[in-house]
Design an enzyme around this catalytic site. Structure first.
Site, PDB file in Angstrom:
ATOM      1  N   CYS A  99       0.858  -1.165   0.000  1.00 39.69           N
ATOM      2  CA  CYS A  99       0.000   0.000   0.000  1.00 39.69           C
ATOM      3  C   CYS A  99       0.909   1.234   0.000  1.00 39.69           C
ATOM      4  CB  CYS A  99      -0.858  -0.024   1.236  1.00 39.69           C
ATOM      5  SG  CYS A  99      -1.598  -1.655   1.492  1.00 39.69           S
ATOM      6  N   ARG A 128       0.700   2.051  -6.012  1.00 43.13           N
ATOM      7  CA  ARG A 128       0.969   0.959  -5.085  1.00 43.13           C
ATOM      8  C   ARG A 128      -0.287   0.182  -4.716  1.00 43.13           C
ATOM      9  NH1 ARG A 128       6.061   2.109  -2.743  1.00 43.13           N
ATOM     10  NH2 ARG A 128       5.632   0.622  -1.100  1.00 43.13           N
ATOM     11  N   TRP A 157      -3.671  -1.837  -1.217  1.00 47.82           N
ATOM     12  CA  TRP A 157      -3.749  -3.034  -2.053  1.00 47.82           C
ATOM     13  C   TRP A 157      -4.022  -4.163  -1.077  1.00 47.82           C
ATOM     14  CZ3 TRP A 157      -1.226  -7.771  -2.765  1.00 47.82           C
ATOM     15  CH2 TRP A 157      -1.561  -8.431  -3.947  1.00 47.82           C
ATOM     16  N   ASN A 188       1.776  -0.547   5.557  1.00 48.03           N
ATOM     17  CA  ASN A 188       2.071  -1.158   4.261  1.00 48.03           C
ATOM     18  C   ASN A 188       2.849  -2.433   4.537  1.00 48.03           C
ATOM     19  OD1 ASN A 188       2.995  -1.795   1.665  1.00 48.03           O
ATOM     20  ND2 ASN A 188       4.761  -0.441   1.874  1.00 48.03           N
ATOM     21  N   GLY A 189       2.363  -3.571   4.036  1.00 49.43           N
ATOM     22  CA  GLY A 189       3.083  -4.825   4.252  1.00 49.43           C
ATOM     23  C   GLY A 189       2.195  -5.843   4.935  1.00 49.43           C
ATOM     24  N   GLU A 198       5.292 -12.099 -22.977  1.00 46.28           N
ATOM     25  CA  GLU A 198       4.949 -10.722 -22.603  1.00 46.28           C
ATOM     26  C   GLU A 198       3.625 -10.310 -23.258  1.00 46.28           C
ATOM     27  OE1 GLU A 198       5.575  -8.615 -20.515  1.00 46.28           O
ATOM     28  OE2 GLU A 198       5.315  -6.602 -21.298  1.00 46.28           O
ATOM     29  N   LYS A 237       0.516  -9.074 -21.072  1.00 48.43           N
ATOM     30  CA  LYS A 237      -0.109  -7.766 -21.279  1.00 48.43           C
ATOM     31  C   LYS A 237      -1.605  -7.933 -21.524  1.00 48.43           C
ATOM     32  CE  LYS A 237       2.096  -5.173 -20.216  1.00 48.43           C
ATOM     33  NZ  LYS A 237       3.336  -5.640 -19.701  1.00 48.43           N
ATOM     34  N   GLU A 268      -3.480  -9.044 -18.335  1.00 47.67           N
ATOM     35  CA  GLU A 268      -3.466  -7.990 -17.311  1.00 47.67           C
ATOM     36  C   GLU A 268      -4.552  -6.959 -17.534  1.00 47.67           C
ATOM     37  OE1 GLU A 268       0.725  -6.476 -15.625  1.00 47.67           O
ATOM     38  OE2 GLU A 268       0.721  -6.606 -17.799  1.00 47.67           O
ATOM     39  N   HIS A 280       3.131 -30.049 -27.922  1.00 46.51           N
ATOM     40  CA  HIS A 280       3.205 -30.842 -26.687  1.00 46.51           C
ATOM     41  C   HIS A 280       2.077 -30.496 -25.727  1.00 46.51           C
ATOM     42  CE1 HIS A 280       6.984 -32.529 -27.950  1.00 46.51           C
ATOM     43  NE2 HIS A 280       7.416 -31.314 -28.219  1.00 46.51           N
ATOM     44  N   LYS A 335       0.972  -1.434  -9.253  1.00 44.02           N
ATOM     45  CA  LYS A 335       2.172  -1.122 -10.023  1.00 44.02           C
ATOM     46  C   LYS A 335       3.420  -1.652  -9.332  1.00 44.02           C
ATOM     47  CE  LYS A 335       4.385   0.949 -13.318  1.00 44.02           C
ATOM     48  NZ  LYS A 335       4.403   0.110 -14.530  1.00 44.02           N
TER      49      LYS A 335
END
Ligand code: G6P
Length: 607
Positions: free
Chosen positions: A2, A27, A74, A98-99, A479, A483, A486, A502, A602
């Site tokens: 956070c 965050r 978050w 935060n944490g 990637e 993307k 997300e 496979h 982020k």
């Protein structure tokens, strides 16, 4: 992960706290809240969802007071509801955190047995009750905070505000970042210097285990053993201006379109265009003394390291490997003497990457990093730092930082090749010239936007999408899938083209678009064979290639995206562009929240 803020100021604190929180929303944005002292009493406003919800509440129901703390969340423990939103408070103390407090269950049981009533599902609430318990036992706020913090296990940063004292904030740091800001008769706490930039550029970065007592007159910092210490005040470069979107609808679009410019800045920081050599900063590495390179990162940054592995192996013949930070830190990897560990991170604060760095250092590795935030924890803990010059990246899905990571890593691989004698002077000149062309070619790749936007209309209807590529196109396939999922929430997977048969080929039918990334190179024919296998099973192929590749790819391709031709080694910088645009325009077509996708953040500062 956070964002937290604390202000002991001269004017109304709540609007300033909201301004700082806006700069910390990268965050997390599950909820936001502010607490102030008003006539010595704690008062709070909190709201689930983004900061603007809190702004709306404060507009109709303002919060007076010149001292306050704020939080953007978050969610880890407990749903993103108002009651789980920080600040958490008793009548004596308010806390932003935060944490994760890992031992919160046992502390909660202990405090419940003493009569403390818990009203949230969060781990944070134990901090409020434990400090309150010590205050009730007669300890003063500093002693109560010091005693409580020693009992918390996990990685966290905390700021506490106490009833009746409008000249006191206490902050503690263990594992998560916290900075002290020095104003003129005002003092600040913030998760980073960027949050504090509107108020001050004089900052102290708290160290592991530090607890800081802030009053208007200044800060006193104590070590984990309660010994007062001096920590340096540095002048930060963090800009006060809030980055804006320019004339783009989203930060992500702005950041995609900035890539030619920021890749140019980055490449020029590592290349001497006059002598046509790679020119590394002062902290350069002796590549001839490195026995093995271990690259560690998370998310998109880890895909940049996977591209770089091909470069370090092919250009420098340096034994190299990549690891995801959350695996590396616990895997007990065999690390060789004279090994170099290279950490890649946009934020420089990702908890797993930072922990992996410390693990590598404990195991005798040299430590280098490629970071976008020059003053970040990862940068500060590295022997050699290679900055990316992407500027602040706000969109949660990384784009321009990835591009600049590629620019730095390519430069490092070339310099390693030159030092190790695997790249001749002629080849170095050639590579430097081709590298200097890349910003322009990235600009040309962006011209495909109209075609990509069309394709995205079709992709938006899909439930599953596959991306395939070989060699340097394989990490870009991953990637591309990352993307897309997300920001558009479409299930996507990136596969090595040779692995398709496979397993994933079983998924192929006319409803599963397959994005084939195959610029013309020595692996082109092989990838095109895999593409034919897809088409033979009714799969709809979008081919990303250059002119020559498209000419030689035969019939049956559903849709095509053309990228410019370039030095084969640098193809990932061009193939990255259409996969970013595909994700962006698909998200637009689906109407999802491009810059702040659900559940993501982020900067991931928890394990
Ligand atoms: C989050 C972000 C990604 C980023 C990853 C690693 O998941 O959403 O865009 O790639 O963290 O972050 P870092 O700051 O270490 O590059």
């Amino acid at each position: 992960m956070c964002g937290i803020v604390g202000i002991i100021g001269k004017e109304e604190a709540a609007p300033l706290i909201v301004e700082a929180l806006r700069r910390l929303e990268y965050r997390g944005y599950d909820s936001a809240g502010v607490a102030t002292l008003h006539d010595g009493l704690i008062d709070r406003r909190r709201a689930p969802g983004k900061l603007r919800n809190l702004g709306g509440i404060l507009a109709t129901d303002p919060l007076p007071g010149v001292i306050g703390i704020g939080h953007t969340r978050w969610a880890t423990h407990g749903a993103p509801t108002e009651s789980n939103a920080h600040p958490h408070a008793s009548d004596r103390v308010a806390v932003v955190h935060n944490g994760i407090i890992e031992n919160f269950r046992e502390l909660r049981d202990e405090l419940s047995a003493k009569g403390h009533a818990f009203v949230t599902e969060t781990d944070t609430e134990v901090t409020v009750h434990l400090v309150t318990e010590y205050l009730r036992q007669g300890l003063d706020p500093v002693a109560a905070a010091q005693k409580a913090v020693k009992r918390f296990e996990g990685a966290f940063a905390l700021v506490l505000m106490f009833r009746g004292d409008e000249d006191l904030l206490i902050g503690a740091r263990k594992g998560s970042p916290l900075a002290i800001g020095y104003g003129d008769g005002e003092m600040f706490f913030g998760s980073d210097a960027f949050a504090l930039a509107p108020f001050t550029n004089r900052v102290t970065y708290m160290e592991e285990g530090d607890l800081a007592v802030l009053r208007r007159s200044g800060a006193t910092v104590y070590t984990v053993n309660d010994v007062a210490v001096r920590r340096p005040i540095v002048i930060t470069q963090a800009g006060a201006a809030l980055v804006d979107k320019g004339n783009h609808r989203h930060f992500m679009a702005k950041e995609i379109y900035e890539q030619p410019e920021v890749l140019g800045h980055t490449v020029h920081a590592y290349v001497n265009a006059i002598t046509e050599t790679i020119a590394l900063p002062r902290t350069a590495i002796d590549w001839t003394a490195v026995s093995r390179l271990t690259m560690v990162a998370c998310g998109t940054a880890s895909l940049a390291t996977q591209v770089a592995q091909y470069w370090f192996e092919q250009l420098a013949r340096l034994p190299s490997g990549t690891d995801i930070a959350s695996e590396f830190r616990y895997r007990d990897a065999v690390l060789m003497e004279k090994g170099l560990a290279l950490f890649v991170s946009q934020s420089g604060e990702t908890a797993d990457t930072l922990a992996a760095l410390r693990h590598a250092r404990e195991n005798g590795q040299g430590i280098a990093s490629v970071v976008n935030v020059a003053e970040s924890s990862i940068a500060r803990d590295s022997d050699s730092v290679f900055p990316t010059h992407a500027g602040p990246e706000i969109g949660v899905a990384s784009t321009k930082a990835f591009m600049c990571q590629l620019g730095v890593l390519a430069s490092l691989a070339i310099s390693a090749g030159v030092a190790r004698g695997t790249i001749t002077r002629e080849r170095e000149i050639e590579l430097v010239r081709r590298l200097l062309e890349m910003p322009r070619l990235v600009g040309e790749a962006l011209h495909q936007e109209a075609i990509v936007a069309n394709i995205a209309q079709e992709l938006a209807k899909a439930r599953d999408v596959l991306f395939i590529g070989r060699g340097l196109a394989y990490p870009i396939a991953m990637e591309g899938a990352l993307k897309l999922k997300e920001i558009s929430y479409i299930h996507a997977e990136g596969y090595a083209a040779g692995e398709l048969k496979h397993g994933p080929i079983a998924l192929i039918d006319e409803n599963v678009p397959v994005i084939v990334i195959a610029p013309y190179d020595h692996l082109f024919e092989k990838t095109i064979s895999n593409m034919q296998e897809v088409m033979a099973r009714g799969g709809k192929v979008v081919l990303i290639s250059d002119r020559k590749g498209h000419d030689l790819s035969g019939d049956g391709v559903w849709m095509r995206i053309e990228i410019p031709e370039c030095e084969p080694a640098f193809q990932p910088m061009l193939t990255a562009v259409p996969i970013q645009l595909l994700a962006y325009y698909t998200a637009l077509a689906k109407g999802t929240d491009v810059d702040q996708p659900r559940n993501l953040a982020k900067s991931v500062t928890v394990e």
